[in-house]
Scaffold this motif. Structure first.
Motif, PDB file in Angstrom:
ATOM      1  N   GLN A  16       0.468  -0.833   0.296  1.00  0.00           N
ATOM      2  CA  GLN A  16       0.395   0.433  -0.106  1.00  0.00           C
ATOM      3  C   GLN A  16       0.902   1.669   0.232  1.00  0.00           C
ATOM      4  N   LYS A  19       2.718   1.509  -3.275  1.00  0.00           N
ATOM      5  CA  LYS A  19       1.307   2.295  -4.381  1.00  0.00           C
ATOM      6  C   LYS A  19       1.213   3.104  -4.181  1.00  0.00           C
ATOM      7  N   ASP A  61      -1.581  -3.597  -7.558  1.00  0.00           N
ATOM      8  CA  ASP A  61      -2.900  -4.703  -7.260  1.00  0.00           C
ATOM      9  C   ASP A  61      -3.694  -5.926  -7.519  1.00  0.00           C
ATOM     10  N   THR A  62      -2.705  -6.201  -7.755  1.00  0.00           N
ATOM     11  CA  THR A  62      -2.624  -7.373  -8.509  1.00  0.00           C
ATOM     12  C   THR A  62      -2.662  -8.079  -7.253  1.00  0.00           C
ATOM     13  N   ARG A  65      -5.003  -7.819  -4.320  1.00  0.00           N
ATOM     14  CA  ARG A  65      -6.267  -8.512  -4.627  1.00  0.00           C
ATOM     15  C   ARG A  65      -5.844 -10.085  -4.669  1.00  0.00           C
TER      16      ARG A  65
END
Length: 165
Positions: A16, A19, A61-62, A65
């Motif tokens: 996070q 990102k 993101d992948t 997830r």
């Protein structure tokens, strides 16, 4: 599993943070592209960097997830395991209760058999005492009869004659 979950949580926090940094950098690159376009400068290098940043963000993101999906599966597994544990406890409790009921029933049957046996023993003793009394009475009658035949009568058994002599 808990340690694995804690490690994934720490990794997710790192991702996070990464990102956020990538998104911030992407914003800066977008701003630079707009400035370069306004000034009429080349933006090819910035566009390439923007594409790389977008790919890096997509990868993060992948991964995030996938981590969420694994965390959900771990939570479901933990919930299932907890349910299994509860079912096992319930089954053990049921089995223990059934064993106790069987033991109680067996003890009750044994107690009933013991009482019957005791009652039968008491009845045998009573019957034996009565038989012994009958034998004694019969023996006394035979003895008295034998004495009477011999003319020897117990004075207590003789009839008193009329008046004193």
């Amino acid at each position: 599993e808990e340690r694995e979950g804690a490690e994934e949580d720490a990794r997710a926090a790192e991702l996070q943070t990464k990102k956020k940094a990538l998104v911030k950098e992407l914003g800066e690159v977008d701003l630079q592209i707009v400035q370069h376009e306004d000034e009429g400068l080349a933006t090819d290098e910035l566009e390439t960097k923007k594409s790389e940043l977008e790919e890096a963000i997509a990868k993060v993101d992948t991964e995030l997830r996938q981590m969420r999906e694994r965390a959900e599966r771990r939570a479901q597994l933990a919930q299932f395991n907890e349910g299994e544990l509860e079912r096992e406890k319930a089954a053990k409790a049921k089995k223990a209760l059934q064993e106790k009921l069987r033991a109680d029933k067996k003890a009750e049957i044994m107690d009933r058999m013991r009482r019957k046996q005791q009652a039968a023993e008491e009845q045998r003793e009573k019957d034996e005492v009565e038989a012994q009394k009958r034998r004694e009475v019969e023996a006394e009658k035979q003895a008295a009869s034998g004495l009477a035949k011999m003319g020897l009568v117990d004075p207590s058994l003789r009839k008193k004659e009329h008046g004193p002599k």
